[in-house]
Design an enzyme around this catalytic site. Structure first.
Site, PDB file in Angstrom:
ATOM      1  N   ASP A 107       0.846  -1.202   0.000  1.00 59.63           N
ATOM      2  CA  ASP A 107       0.000   0.000   0.000  1.00 59.63           C
ATOM      3  C   ASP A 107       0.880   1.251   0.000  1.00 59.63           C
ATOM      4  O   ASP A 107       2.037   1.210   0.422  1.00 59.63           O
ATOM      5  CB  ASP A 107      -0.890   0.034   1.251  1.00 59.63           C
TER       6      ASP A 107
HETATM    7  N1  URA Z   1      -1.345  -5.888   3.933  1.00 62.44           N
HETATM    8  C1  URA Z   1      -1.831  -4.624   3.899  1.00 62.44           C
HETATM    9  O1  URA Z   1      -2.864  -4.343   4.459  1.00 62.44           O
HETATM   10  N2  URA Z   1      -1.106  -3.696   3.231  1.00 62.44           N
HETATM   11  C2  URA Z   1       0.054  -3.954   2.617  1.00 62.44           C
HETATM   12  O2  URA Z   1       0.678  -3.039   2.035  1.00 62.44           O
HETATM   13  C3  URA Z   1       0.538  -5.259   2.665  1.00 62.44           C
HETATM   14  C4  URA Z   1      -0.180  -6.223   3.325  1.00 62.44           C
END
Ligand code: URA
Length: 240
Positions: A107
């Site tokens: 993310d």
């Molecule tokens: N899980 C999440 O919620 N975000 C990420 O970036 C990776 C795994």
């Protein structure tokens, strides 16, 4: 064994510029094959049998490049975007011309280990859902994480869309109003860890990936810094 490829493809894969730019290099007489000036950028070369020189310097051909990046927050896991800064934008001009792509996604607000490569086969192997490649994260959680959460994560939790996650390994590092945990997941659904904690009534407030398969993030890399993987690290990434 012979490995025949077009000269312009070899040169641009090696980071010497775009196809157009390397064509110009050849035209300018900067490229020699086995000591003889290359005539045409479309000529076929046996990488294993012939020697390429650019401005008199031998080109050591490497087909695949593997980069470890410590991804900072605020950067998206894509190769290009019209508005947002991407992980590829952080790389040098030379590395950019290798056509590297991130292996999977983090993310925008997640930090940590991001591998970038032009090795499509390895990327596919690591991302294929049937391979259940482990990914380890460090997270800070708003709320008290309990042994009950550990057990629920081990059984698999139901996300808000009804999907039941695979068993995951949750380790409590600190339990309090703000808890610290380490979590290993074996799949990569959208916002997976954040949604898993929502399913047990808590919120992820900080997330950092610290390992992918057996490859660990080099703690000496500051946020936004990257380096090539050592051969031994490529093996850690490949082997399950
Ligand atoms: N899980 C999440 O919620 N975000 C990420 O970036 C990776 C795994």
């Amino acid at each position: 064994m012979k490995n025949i490829q077009r000269l312009d493809k070899i040169l641009s894969n090696m980071g010497l510029g775009t196809r157009k730019e390397v064509k110009q290099l050849v035209k300018d007489g900067a490229v020699e094959i086995d000591g003889v000036a290359a005539k045409d950028s479309s000529m076929q070369i046996d990488i294993n049998g012939q020697k390429i020189y650019v401005f008199g310097k031998e080109l050591v051909y490497r087909e695949f490049i593997y980069i470890m990046l410590n991804k900072p927050q605020g950067i998206i896991s894509a190769t290009e975007d019209t508005r947002e800064k991407t992980v590829v934008d952080l790389l040098s001009k030379e590395l950019k011309s290798y056509g590297l792509a991130p292996v999977g996604r983090l993310d925008k607000d997640t930090e940590g280990l991001m591998v970038l490569t032009n090795d499509g086969q390895l990327s596919h192997q690591l991302l294929s859902p049937k391979n259940h490649i482990p990914k380890t994260y460090y997270a800070k959680i708003n709320g008290v994480v309990t042994e009950d959460d550990v057990e629920r994560f081990a059984r698999g939790v139901i996300l808000e869309d009804g999907y039941k996650t695979l068993p995951s390994k949750l380790k409590i590092l600190e339990s309090g109003d703000i808890s610290a945990v380490e979590i290993i997941i074996y799949e990569g659904k959208f916002h997976q860890i954040k949604r898993m904690f929502v399913s047990v009534g808590k919120q992820v407030i900080y997330l950092k990936r610290i390992a992918m398969n057996k490859l660990e993030l080099d703690e000496n890399l500051q946020l936004g810094e990257y380096r090539e993987l050592y051969d031994s690290e490529v093996e850690l990434l490949k082997n399950s």
